[in-house]
Design a protein around this motif. Structure first.
Motif, PDB file in Angstrom:
ATOM      1  N   THR A   1       0.777  -1.213   0.069  1.00 14.56           N
ATOM      2  CA  THR A   1       0.124   0.048  -0.143  1.00 14.56           C
ATOM      3  C   THR A   1       0.833   1.176   0.090  1.00 14.56           C
ATOM      4  O   THR A   1       2.077   1.291   0.401  1.00 14.56           O
ATOM      5  N   ASP A   2       0.305   2.112  -0.461  1.00 18.25           N
ATOM      6  CA  ASP A   2       0.961   3.712  -0.542  1.00 18.25           C
ATOM      7  C   ASP A   2       1.035   4.003   0.694  1.00 18.25           C
ATOM      8  O   ASP A   2      -0.145   4.261   1.476  1.00 18.25           O
ATOM      9  N   ARG A   3       2.040   5.012   1.177  1.00 17.56           N
ATOM     10  CA  ARG A   3       1.993   5.746   2.545  1.00 17.56           C
ATOM     11  C   ARG A   3       0.985   6.729   2.586  1.00 17.56           C
ATOM     12  O   ARG A   3       0.870   7.263   1.407  1.00 17.56           O
ATOM     13  N   VAL A   4       0.046   6.824   3.303  1.00 12.34           N
ATOM     14  CA  VAL A   4      -1.054   7.908   3.445  1.00 12.34           C
ATOM     15  C   VAL A   4      -0.431   9.213   3.722  1.00 12.34           C
ATOM     16  O   VAL A   4       0.434   9.212   4.870  1.00 12.34           O
ATOM     17  N   LYS A   5      -0.746  10.242   3.092  1.00 11.13           N
ATOM     18  CA  LYS A   5      -0.202  11.504   3.282  1.00 11.13           C
ATOM     19  C   LYS A   5      -1.288  12.384   4.233  1.00 11.13           C
ATOM     20  O   LYS A   5      -2.428  12.275   3.936  1.00 11.13           O
ATOM     21  N   VAL A   6      -0.770  12.848   5.350  1.00 17.82           N
ATOM     22  CA  VAL A   6      -1.675  13.558   6.142  1.00 17.82           C
ATOM     23  C   VAL A   6      -1.108  15.050   6.361  1.00 17.82           C
ATOM     24  O   VAL A   6      -0.071  15.498   6.785  1.00 17.82           O
TER      25      VAL A   6
ATOM     26  N   LEU B   1      -7.744   6.650  13.126  1.00 18.61           N
ATOM     27  CA  LEU B   1      -8.096   5.965  11.734  1.00 18.61           C
ATOM     28  C   LEU B   1      -7.244   4.714  11.919  1.00 18.61           C
ATOM     29  O   LEU B   1      -7.634   3.915  10.858  1.00 18.61           O
ATOM     30  N   GLY B   2      -6.392   4.474  12.840  1.00 16.20           N
ATOM     31  CA  GLY B   2      -5.767   3.162  12.855  1.00 16.20           C
ATOM     32  C   GLY B   2      -4.490   3.212  11.881  1.00 16.20           C
ATOM     33  O   GLY B   2      -4.038   2.165  11.747  1.00 16.20           O
ATOM     34  N   LEU B   3      -4.161   4.266  11.118  1.00 11.06           N
ATOM     35  CA  LEU B   3      -3.165   4.360  10.249  1.00 11.06           C
ATOM     36  C   LEU B   3      -1.822   3.992  10.730  1.00 11.06           C
ATOM     37  O   LEU B   3      -1.336   4.373  11.893  1.00 11.06           O
ATOM     38  N   ASN B   4      -0.952   3.101  10.062  1.00 11.82           N
ATOM     39  CA  ASN B   4       0.433   2.816  10.276  1.00 11.82           C
ATOM     40  C   ASN B   4       1.550   3.420   9.597  1.00 11.82           C
ATOM     41  O   ASN B   4       2.560   3.735  10.086  1.00 11.82           O
ATOM     42  N   ASP B   5       1.185   3.526   8.216  1.00 10.26           N
ATOM     43  CA  ASP B   5       2.098   4.058   7.397  1.00 10.26           C
ATOM     44  C   ASP B   5       1.643   5.264   6.897  1.00 10.26           C
ATOM     45  O   ASP B   5       0.932   5.492   5.808  1.00 10.26           O
ATOM     46  N   PHE B   6       2.040   6.328   7.393  1.00  8.37           N
ATOM     47  CA  PHE B   6       1.601   7.820   7.202  1.00  8.37           C
ATOM     48  C   PHE B   6       2.803   8.716   7.332  1.00  8.37           C
ATOM     49  O   PHE B   6       3.555   8.506   7.967  1.00  8.37           O
ATOM     50  N   VAL B   7       2.698   9.846   6.563  1.00 10.67           N
ATOM     51  CA  VAL B   7       3.673  11.087   6.684  1.00 10.67           C
ATOM     52  C   VAL B   7       2.714  12.181   6.791  1.00 10.67           C
ATOM     53  O   VAL B   7       1.754  12.428   6.269  1.00 10.67           O
ATOM     54  N   LEU B   8       3.512  12.927   7.752  1.00  9.11           N
ATOM     55  CA  LEU B   8       2.750  14.322   8.147  1.00  9.11           C
ATOM     56  C   LEU B   8       3.278  15.271   7.399  1.00  9.11           C
ATOM     57  O   LEU B   8       4.484  15.443   7.460  1.00  9.11           O
ATOM     58  N   LEU B   9       2.646  16.076   6.785  1.00  8.08           N
ATOM     59  CA  LEU B   9       3.036  16.936   5.828  1.00  8.08           C
ATOM     60  C   LEU B   9       2.707  18.421   6.209  1.00  8.08           C
ATOM     61  O   LEU B   9       1.520  18.562   6.146  1.00  8.08           O
ATOM     62  N   GLY B  10       3.639  19.257   6.342  1.00  7.15           N
ATOM     63  CA  GLY B  10       3.185  20.923   6.658  1.00  7.15           C
ATOM     64  C   GLY B  10       4.204  21.588   6.126  1.00  7.15           C
ATOM     65  O   GLY B  10       5.358  21.462   5.936  1.00  7.15           O
TER      66      GLY B  10
END
Length: 126
Positions: A2-7, A59-68
């Motif tokens: 899966t792709d890393r979720v962008k937050v 949301l139980g996300l494990n693979d995400f990146v915080l972008l600011g």
């Protein structure tokens, strides 16, 4: 795979200091808080980061990146610059959210790429 979720996250303040607001976007879904109290633009960026992390965790996300787009907040949160003054309690609150786990991936993006900033503008316009 899966792709890393962008937050995405972004905070604002009008005037500065003044009424704070923030937004975050996870997987295309925007969340905005237009009455986050009184503080500075730096405070609002921290609140946005913390809300974005809480949202990803909820949301139980494990693979995400915080972008600011706040270099100062991202550098303090990543430990690249010393955290001082009013940012110290925000950093502590941020770190407490992953005290038992790994530091989340956190990166700087340009303001024009920040979907949370666009979501915040749209929320204001309503």
């Amino acid at each position: 795979m899966t792709d890393r979720v962008k937050v995405y996250f972004d905070g604002g303040c009008r005037p500065n200091p003044g009424k704070m607001e923030y937004a975050y976007v996870i997987a295309g879904v925007a969340h905005a808080e237009l009455d986050a109290g009184i503080g500075s633009s730096m405070d609002s960026e921290w609140l946005a980061l913390i809300a974005a992390l809480k949202g990803a965790q909820a949301l139980g996300l494990n693979d995400f990146v915080l972008l600011g787009d706040s270099v100062a907040v991202i550098d303090m949160a990543n430990g690249r610059t010393k955290c001082r003054g009013d940012s110290v309690p925000h950093l502590a609150a941020f770190r407490a959210l992953f005290a038992d786990g790994a530091m989340p991936n956190l990166r700087y993006i340009k303001r024009t790429q920040n979907l949370a900033g666009i979501a915040l503008e749209r929320a204001r316009a309503r």
